[in-house]
Structures are given as structure tokens and as C-alpha cells.
Design a protein around this motif. Structure first.
Motif, mmCIF file in Angstrom:
data_model
loop_
_atom_site.group_PDB
_atom_site.id
_atom_site.type_symbol
_atom_site.label_atom_id
_atom_site.label_comp_id
_atom_site.label_asym_id
_atom_site.label_seq_id
_atom_site.Cartn_x
_atom_site.Cartn_y
_atom_site.Cartn_z
ATOM 1 N N PRO A 196 132.758 60.985 -54.089
ATOM 2 C CA PRO A 196 133.808 60.395 -54.940
ATOM 3 C C PRO A 196 133.472 58.966 -55.382
ATOM 4 O O PRO A 196 132.826 58.222 -54.641
ATOM 5 N N ARG A 197 133.898 58.632 -56.571
ATOM 6 C CA ARG A 197 133.782 57.249 -57.046
ATOM 7 C C ARG A 197 135.190 56.671 -57.143
ATOM 8 O O ARG A 197 136.112 57.333 -57.615
ATOM 9 N N CYS A 198 135.340 55.459 -56.675
ATOM 10 C CA CYS A 198 136.667 54.852 -56.713
ATOM 11 C C CYS A 198 136.691 53.818 -57.825
ATOM 12 O O CYS A 198 135.648 53.328 -58.237
ATOM 13 N N THR A 233 138.965 44.845 -58.233
ATOM 14 C CA THR A 233 138.083 43.673 -58.177
ATOM 15 C C THR A 233 136.640 44.018 -58.531
ATOM 16 O O THR A 233 135.990 43.294 -59.281
ATOM 17 N N CYS A 234 136.141 45.130 -57.986
ATOM 18 C CA CYS A 234 134.699 45.391 -58.066
ATOM 19 C C CYS A 234 134.306 46.397 -59.145
ATOM 20 O O CYS A 234 133.122 46.598 -59.401
ATOM 21 N N GLY A 235 135.267 47.059 -59.724
ATOM 22 C CA GLY A 235 134.923 48.068 -60.729
ATOM 23 C C GLY A 235 134.717 49.429 -60.111
ATOM 24 O O GLY A 235 135.153 49.689 -58.987
ATOM 25 N N CYS A 246 137.104 50.925 -51.416
ATOM 26 C CA CYS A 246 135.973 50.334 -52.128
ATOM 27 C C CYS A 246 134.866 49.981 -51.122
ATOM 28 O O CYS A 246 135.131 49.363 -50.096
ATOM 29 N N PRO A 247 133.600 50.380 -51.397
ATOM 30 C CA PRO A 247 132.516 50.092 -50.451
ATOM 31 C C PRO A 247 132.146 48.605 -50.410
ATOM 32 O O PRO A 247 131.493 48.164 -49.469
ATOM 33 N N ALA A 307 138.976 47.435 -50.150
ATOM 34 C CA ALA A 307 140.340 47.646 -50.636
ATOM 35 C C ALA A 307 140.603 49.126 -50.888
ATOM 36 O O ALA A 307 139.704 49.865 -51.282
ATOM 37 N N ALA A 308 141.834 49.548 -50.634
ATOM 38 C CA ALA A 308 142.212 50.926 -50.957
ATOM 39 C C ALA A 308 142.287 51.058 -52.470
ATOM 40 O O ALA A 308 142.843 50.204 -53.151
ATOM 41 N N CYS A 309 141.684 52.116 -52.998
ATOM 42 C CA CYS A 309 141.677 52.270 -54.457
ATOM 43 C C CYS A 309 142.049 53.700 -54.830
ATOM 44 O O CYS A 309 142.152 54.568 -53.977
ATOM 45 N N SER A 310 142.137 53.895 -56.120
ATOM 46 C CA SER A 310 142.359 55.261 -56.582
ATOM 47 C C SER A 310 141.011 55.909 -56.863
ATOM 48 O O SER A 310 140.039 55.222 -57.175
#
Ligand SMILES: [Zn+2]
Length: 425
Positions: A80-82, A86-88, A45-46, A50-53
Motif C-alpha cells: 500500500p501507498r499512503c 507532510t511527506c506526500g 507514513c514511513p 503519522a497516520a494517513c489515508s
């Protein structure tokens, strides 16, 4: 990737998460397009790191990169969009460009170099193949970056001065860090509010550490400084004082010249510039003219001598000597029967306490600092500014000594560095 793609992969400085999918050369339009593809196996997440999918990809974006030979080089990618818990849903950060930039970091850094080296924004824009407003946007972003990273903890001697802006009687107020020869901030107008705005550049704690502030004899700046930096000495700028005295001499000269001309006497013709210079900077011939003037009974010669004498004030050793010198100079000036000189003498007497502070803090906003002429040339190159913000950005870009380039670090905002700076104190 084939050999060519790998070659460009290195040139662009990509990491292993990205590959160059193709190399598209358009010889007619002299462009080289490099479509990039994300091949990494995880995204972060920028916002929070956090590591996200991975959710999906954004629509295609493009970035101007450094030219390859004479070819404009464009990177394109669907980023890519993650989906962060927390942040969406967020578009991930790319390693080659800042968040909203249409340029790669390397291109921006290069553009900043070209802009700083160029005489005018127009010529830099031409060299870079960008338009004026893009150049303006690059400078604005660079200044924003620089201000974020700037440290103000060592500011001890501050200058506050006005500069003209545009073509009319508009002014801006400029705050400088005298020890580090840099402009700190620029605000519109030259009122108390303008100076209050300038003081907001420094935190309350930083303002308390300011020892002295140099300024013209200008009430608005004094009032604001008394409120915002109550610990600081106010020092009236010696170059402004010299300017008032020069103007007084010139008033005496022009009135007397007009009078003399009525009887065909041309002795003061062409003397205007000569009287402004310090004698040591004049030719022997001009010094002879001044000597002749002093031997004459002309009021201009007397006015010049009074002005010239004041230069020795600054060579006194301390405020006691300064006051004694001033008293005798003042007595001479006030008896001179020269109205413009008497007027300046009275003004100096009224402000004497804040002129004598020079002996505790010998600071000035004078030409030695270099940015006066730089600001003047910024204004001349643009033939005046109509929009305040453009002027401000330009002054900070050229005179702020800011770390402007992307990737130039010193991120002072991080917690780690804040902790360290506490340790140093
Ligand atoms: Zn997040």
C-alpha cells in the motif's frame, strides 16, 4: 486463510495486517511463492509515522525468504501507498524487509551468518543460491547498518596501520580500537590525508578522549594525529620496530652469505628463517645453529645478538630505565660496523621519545590483536582486491565487530538513547 496459509503466516512471522493469499508450489523449479495481501485498516507514513489515508498499491514486488525445505521461498506483495499530509505519497514499510532490500530480514540475517562462517564469499554465495554481487550487496548493507548502530564513546587506545591492497604497491590505512579489538575504518593510501579521513570516524569530542595512538614510524600518520588528536600520546609500534631490526639482520646475512659462497663457505645457507624467530620458538637443533653462529666471527652473528638484545628494552619498568637501556644498546649498535643495523639504530634514536611512550601506554598493533591475520586472509581469499570499497566493506564486515543483522537493535541515533547516554557521563 486456510490451514496451510496460516502455517506459513506463522513461519514468516507476519502480523495481523497481512495475510497469505495463496501458496504456489512450483515443483519443477523448486520454488514456493507466497503472495501476501494487506488487510490492515490503517496505514502510517514511513517517514514521519503519522497516520494517513491509503492512496493505492505499488506494483508487485518480491522478496527472497528462508528456504522451506529445499524450496526457494519467495514472498510477493503489492504494498500500500499512503498519502501523508507532510511527506506526500509514500510506500509503507513492510514488517518483513528493509526498505530497498530484495530479501526478507530473516534471509539477510541467515545470509550474514553463512557469510561470516564461510572461508570465501564464493562458497557462501553458492550455499545461499545467490550471486557474488548480491552477496557483496548484503555485506555492504550489513556494514552500513552496523556503522549506524556503533558506539565510539569508549575509544581510548587507537591503532593506525597500513595494509597492502591489490597486487602492487597499493596500500590502505586502517584505524583500530585496540581495547575492543575491532577495526573502526579503512581509507585508501597511506598519506596524511588518509589518516585525516580515518580520524573523521570519531567526533571532535571522542578524539579528545583518545589517550594513545599506536603506529609505525611513519610521518604522515604522526602529522595527522598531532592535528586531529592533540591530547593523544603517540606510541611507535614495537612489532614494526622488531620488523626493522629483523630486516637489518637479514640484509647483513644476505650480503655476508654472498661473500662466503664465493669461497665455497655455506655456513649461512638456509639461516634466513631461523634468524627471524625468537629463540624460545625454535627447536634445540636450530638453537644450536644460532649458538654456533654467535661463537663465530661472522657479522651475521653480531647483528643477530644486537637485534635480540633489543627485546629486553620492552621489559624495563619505566621510561627512565628504558632510556638508560636504549643508550647502552645504541652505543653497541652504532659501534657494530654493520651499516643496516646502524641505520635502524639511528632511526630509533631520532624517534626515541615516541618509543619511550610505551612505558605509559603499552599498546601495539601486533599479532595479538588478531585482525592482522584476518585481514591478510580476507585479501588472500579474494586473491587481492581491485576495488577499494570492496576491500573496505569486507574488512569492516569481518573485523569491525559490528551489529550487522537487521533487527539487532541498539539504535543509538534515537533521541531517547542520546539523552540516556548523557546521563551516564
Ligand atoms: Zn509523513
Amino acid at each position: 486463510m486456510n490451514l496451510l496459509s496460516r502455517h506459513y503466516h506463522q513461519l514468516v512471522g507476519l502480523n495481523e495486517d497481512w495475510v497469505i493469499a495463496d501458496v504456489q508450489l512450483d515443483v519443477r523449479n523448486k520454488t514456493l511463492t507466497l503472495p501476501l495481501e494487506f488487510v490492515g485498516d490503517h496505514v502510517v507514513c514511513p517517514e514521519c509515522g503519522a497516520a494517513c489515508s491509503m492512496k493505492d498499491h505499488s506494483t508487485e514486488r518480491s522478496w527472497r525468504h528462508l528456504d522451506a525445505m529445499q524450496f526457494q521461498t519467495i514472498l510477493t506483495a503489492r504494498v500500500p501507498r499512503c498519502s501523508c499530509e507532510t511527506c506526500g505519497v509514500k510506500t509503507i514499510a513492510v514488517p518483513w524487509a528493509d526498505k530497498h532490500s530484495r530479501f526478507t530480514l530473516l534471509f539477510e540475517a541467515f545470509a550474514i551468518d553463512v557469510l561470516q562462517a564461510s572461508q570465501s564469499i564464493q562458497s557462501a554465495a553458492l550455499l545461499l543460491g545467490i550471486d557474488w554481487s548480491t552477496a557483496q550487496a548484503i555485506m555492504k548493507r550489513a556494514v552500513g547498518r552496523g556503522l549506524e548502530r556503533r558506539s565510539l564513546d569508549k575509544v581510548r587506545h587507537v591503532g593506525i596501520d597500513e595494509k597492502s591492497f591489490g597486487k602492487g604497491q597499493d596500500y590502505v590505512s586502517v584505524m583500530t580500537d585496540i581495547d575492543q579489538s575491532r577495526v573502526l575504518e579503512v581509507t585508501p593510501d597511506r598519506t596524511t590525508e588518509s589518516a585525516d579521513e580515518l580520524w573523521k570516524t570519531l567526533s571532535r569530542k571522542q578524539r579528545r578522549k583518545v589517550k594513545a595512538v599506536c603506529m609505525d614510524m611513519w610521518q604522515a600518520y604522526e602529522t595527522s594525529t598531532e592535528t586531529n588528536a592533540p591530547n593523544a600520546l603517540i606510541v611507535h609500534d614495537r612489532f614494526h620496530i622488531a620488523k626493522y631490526l629483523n630486516e637489518a639482520v637479514d640484509k647483513v646475512r644476505s650480503a655476508e652469505h654472498r661473500e662466503l659462497q664465493q669461497t665455497g663457505d655455506d655456513r649461512l645457507k638456509g639461516m634466513r628463517q631461523t634468524l627471524l624467530f625468537n629463540p624460545e620458538n625454535l627447536s634445540d637443533e636450530k638453537n644450536d645453529e644460532i649458538a654456533a653462529l654467535r661463537r663465530s666471527t661472522l657479522a651475521t652473528g653480531r647483528a643477530w645478538s644486537i637485534k635480540e638484545m633489543f627485546r629486553f628494552f620492552w621489559q624495563e619498568l619505566d621510561a627512565v630505565g628504558g632510556r638508560a637501556f636504549f643508550d647502552s644498546w645504541y652505543a653497541w649498535a652504532i659501534r657494530s660496523r654493520l651499516t643496516p643495523i646502524k641505520k635502524v639504530a639511528r632511526m630509533l634514536k631520532n624517534r626515541l621519545d615516541r618509543i619511550l611512550t610505551w612505558f605509559s601506554a603499552p599498546i601495539s598493533n601486533g599479532p595479538a590483536e588478531g585482525f592482522n591475520s584476518r585481514i591478510q586472509s580476507i585479501k588472500s581469499a579474494a586473491r587481492g582486491f581491485r576495488i577499494f570499497e570492496h576491500y573496505r566493506i569486507r574488512i569492516l564486515f569481518f573485523c569491525g565487530k559490528l551489529a550487522l543483522k537487521p533487527g539487532e537493535n541498539q539504535p543509538q541515533k534515537t533521541q531517547k538513547n542520546r539523552d540516556k547516554s548523557h546521563l551516564r557521563r
